[in-house]
Scaffold this motif. Sequence first.
Motif, PDB file in Angstrom:
ATOM      1  N   UNK A 265      50.877 -38.118  10.881  1.00 32.41           N
ATOM      2  CA  UNK A 265      49.632 -38.867  10.769  1.00 32.41           C
ATOM      3  C   UNK A 265      49.881 -40.326  11.153  1.00 32.41           C
ATOM      4  N   UNK A 266      48.794 -41.055  11.365  1.00 32.10           N
ATOM      5  CA  UNK A 266      48.896 -42.479  11.710  1.00 32.10           C
ATOM      6  C   UNK A 266      48.873 -43.381  10.480  1.00 32.10           C
ATOM      7  N   UNK A 267      48.615 -42.827   9.328  1.00 36.62           N
ATOM      8  CA  UNK A 267      48.583 -43.604   8.095  1.00 36.62           C
ATOM      9  C   UNK A 267      47.959 -42.796   6.990  1.00 36.62           C
ATOM     10  N   UNK A 268      47.642 -43.470   5.899  1.00 29.98           N
ATOM     11  CA  UNK A 268      47.004 -42.767   4.802  1.00 29.98           C
ATOM     12  C   UNK A 268      46.773 -43.662   3.607  1.00 29.98           C
ATOM     13  N   UNK A 269      45.825 -43.244   2.775  1.00 21.98           N
ATOM     14  CA  UNK A 269      45.573 -43.855   1.474  1.00 21.98           C
ATOM     15  C   UNK A 269      45.911 -42.803   0.429  1.00 21.98           C
ATOM     16  N   UNK A 270      46.876 -43.110  -0.449  1.00 23.07           N
ATOM     17  CA  UNK A 270      47.339 -42.158  -1.437  1.00 23.07           C
ATOM     18  C   UNK A 270      47.263 -42.760  -2.832  1.00 23.07           C
ATOM     19  N   UNK A 271      47.115 -41.876  -3.830  1.00 21.92           N
ATOM     20  CA  UNK A 271      47.135 -42.262  -5.236  1.00 21.92           C
ATOM     21  C   UNK A 271      48.202 -41.437  -5.937  1.00 21.92           C
TER      22      UNK A 271
ATOM     23  N   UNK B  49      47.403 -55.154   9.374  1.00 23.67           N
ATOM     24  CA  UNK B  49      46.350 -55.296  10.379  1.00 23.67           C
ATOM     25  C   UNK B  49      46.059 -53.916  10.962  1.00 23.67           C
ATOM     26  N   UNK B  50      44.785 -53.527  11.091  1.00 29.60           N
ATOM     27  CA  UNK B  50      44.491 -52.213  11.666  1.00 29.60           C
ATOM     28  C   UNK B  50      44.727 -52.209  13.172  1.00 29.60           C
ATOM     29  N   UNK B  51      45.365 -51.154  13.649  1.00 28.06           N
ATOM     30  CA  UNK B  51      45.606 -50.986  15.082  1.00 28.06           C
ATOM     31  C   UNK B  51      45.071 -49.621  15.502  1.00 28.06           C
ATOM     32  N   UNK B  52      44.523 -49.564  16.701  1.00 29.58           N
ATOM     33  CA  UNK B  52      43.957 -48.320  17.214  1.00 29.58           C
ATOM     34  C   UNK B  52      45.071 -47.363  17.628  1.00 29.58           C
ATOM     35  N   UNK B  53      44.892 -46.097  17.291  1.00 28.53           N
ATOM     36  CA  UNK B  53      45.836 -45.037  17.674  1.00 28.53           C
ATOM     37  C   UNK B  53      45.072 -43.876  18.287  1.00 28.53           C
TER      38      UNK B  53
ATOM     39  N   UNK C 254      38.079 -50.565  12.425  1.00 30.54           N
ATOM     40  CA  UNK C 254      38.429 -49.606  13.470  1.00 30.54           C
ATOM     41  C   UNK C 254      38.076 -48.197  13.011  1.00 30.54           C
ATOM     42  N   UNK C 255      37.376 -47.430  13.845  1.00 31.01           N
ATOM     43  CA  UNK C 255      37.058 -46.048  13.486  1.00 31.01           C
ATOM     44  C   UNK C 255      38.311 -45.185  13.459  1.00 31.01           C
ATOM     45  N   UNK C 256      38.290 -44.191  12.583  1.00 29.68           N
ATOM     46  CA  UNK C 256      39.399 -43.256  12.471  1.00 29.68           C
ATOM     47  C   UNK C 256      38.875 -41.958  11.877  1.00 29.68           C
ATOM     48  N   UNK C 257      39.755 -40.987  11.746  1.00 27.62           N
ATOM     49  CA  UNK C 257      39.435 -39.739  11.055  1.00 27.62           C
ATOM     50  C   UNK C 257      40.297 -39.641   9.811  1.00 27.62           C
ATOM     51  N   UNK C 258      39.730 -39.135   8.723  1.00 21.14           N
ATOM     52  CA  UNK C 258      40.457 -39.007   7.463  1.00 21.14           C
ATOM     53  C   UNK C 258      40.257 -37.610   6.900  1.00 21.14           C
ATOM     54  N   UNK C 259      41.356 -37.005   6.452  1.00 21.85           N
ATOM     55  CA  UNK C 259      41.271 -35.681   5.845  1.00 21.85           C
ATOM     56  C   UNK C 259      41.933 -35.700   4.476  1.00 21.85           C
TER      57      UNK C 259
ATOM     58  N   UNK D  55      44.133 -40.300  10.973  1.00 23.10           N
ATOM     59  CA  UNK D  55      44.481 -40.269  12.400  1.00 23.10           C
ATOM     60  C   UNK D  55      43.502 -41.156  13.162  1.00 23.10           C
ATOM     61  N   UNK D  56      44.008 -41.766  14.231  1.00 27.27           N
ATOM     62  CA  UNK D  56      43.154 -42.562  15.103  1.00 27.27           C
ATOM     63  C   UNK D  56      43.237 -44.052  14.883  1.00 27.27           C
ATOM     64  N   UNK D  57      43.828 -44.471  13.769  1.00 22.37           N
ATOM     65  CA  UNK D  57      44.065 -45.892  13.483  1.00 22.37           C
ATOM     66  C   UNK D  57      45.124 -45.959  12.396  1.00 22.37           C
ATOM     67  N   UNK D  58      45.782 -47.093  12.288  1.00 15.49           N
ATOM     68  CA  UNK D  58      46.804 -47.259  11.268  1.00 15.49           C
ATOM     69  C   UNK D  58      47.023 -48.727  10.976  1.00 15.49           C
TER      70      UNK D  58
END
Length: 272
Positions: A47-53, A161-165, A19-24, A143-146
């Motif tokens: 935000x709709x989600x994120x990848x963090x370290x 599971x990815x869902x569109x936002x 699913x396409x999304x935007x990441x900042x 943003x845009x998927x999560x």
Amino acid sequence: MISQLIHPGPAPARRWAALPCSAEPVDLILPVADTLAQSVALALSGYDGGWLVIEGATLANLDFVVPGPRTDSHAAWYAGPHRMGAGHVRHLGLHAARKDGGAWLHGHGQFAAPGWEGPTFGHILPLESRLATPTRARGWAIRGAGFVVATDPETRFPLNQPVACGGGTGAALITLRPNQDMTQATALAAAEAGITRGRILGLGSIVNPRLAGQAPIDSYATEILLTDGRLDHGDARIETELVTLSGTRHKGWLEPGENGVCITAELLVIAD
């Protein structure tokens, strides 16, 4: 040729979701909360989600599991929990998600504690673990998927599971189903989302990993964290750290065409 693991449920013909999304990029302070999952959700509010370290942090409580043997209802399961108490996170990569309407996360990492003699890498338990102090995390807000956890009929695991936002551009959330080569499937799924060059971030599991220049690893279930990943002109290169059924830890580049997904792979691909 990849090793495969036979799962108890029907295998859908479609072997990935993208699913396409935007990441900042973000540099956050995770607040102390009742659970690590809640701390991450509070920091990513809006935000709709994120990848963090997370690197170099001590938790008030750190519980984790490692791969475990098959059961009557699952092709592989978990061993543990391993309870470190005030354990130290050397590094932890995590996807922020939602489960049953509440905060959730899926994270793999390397851990330590004084006098600890057990495994040092695994799958952190997000509701049992909690921060001791506000903690820095870096990564990407989405943003845009999560990711939302749902039961997967094929593996019978509750999986992200990815869902569109609302959609976005410049990035994609991807999940891969079992028994396909991870590097090849990543490239194909990313191309479907319109990305042929970029970074690959995430985690998952592999059957009997084959790492470049290393002896074959005999472990039909593993937990992996991507430590480096690049997509270049439609070809994927992925470096991972992983833990086996016996608790041994390995690190290296995946041999293309030789690493079948075990349960899932959950990826964030960010276009150059």
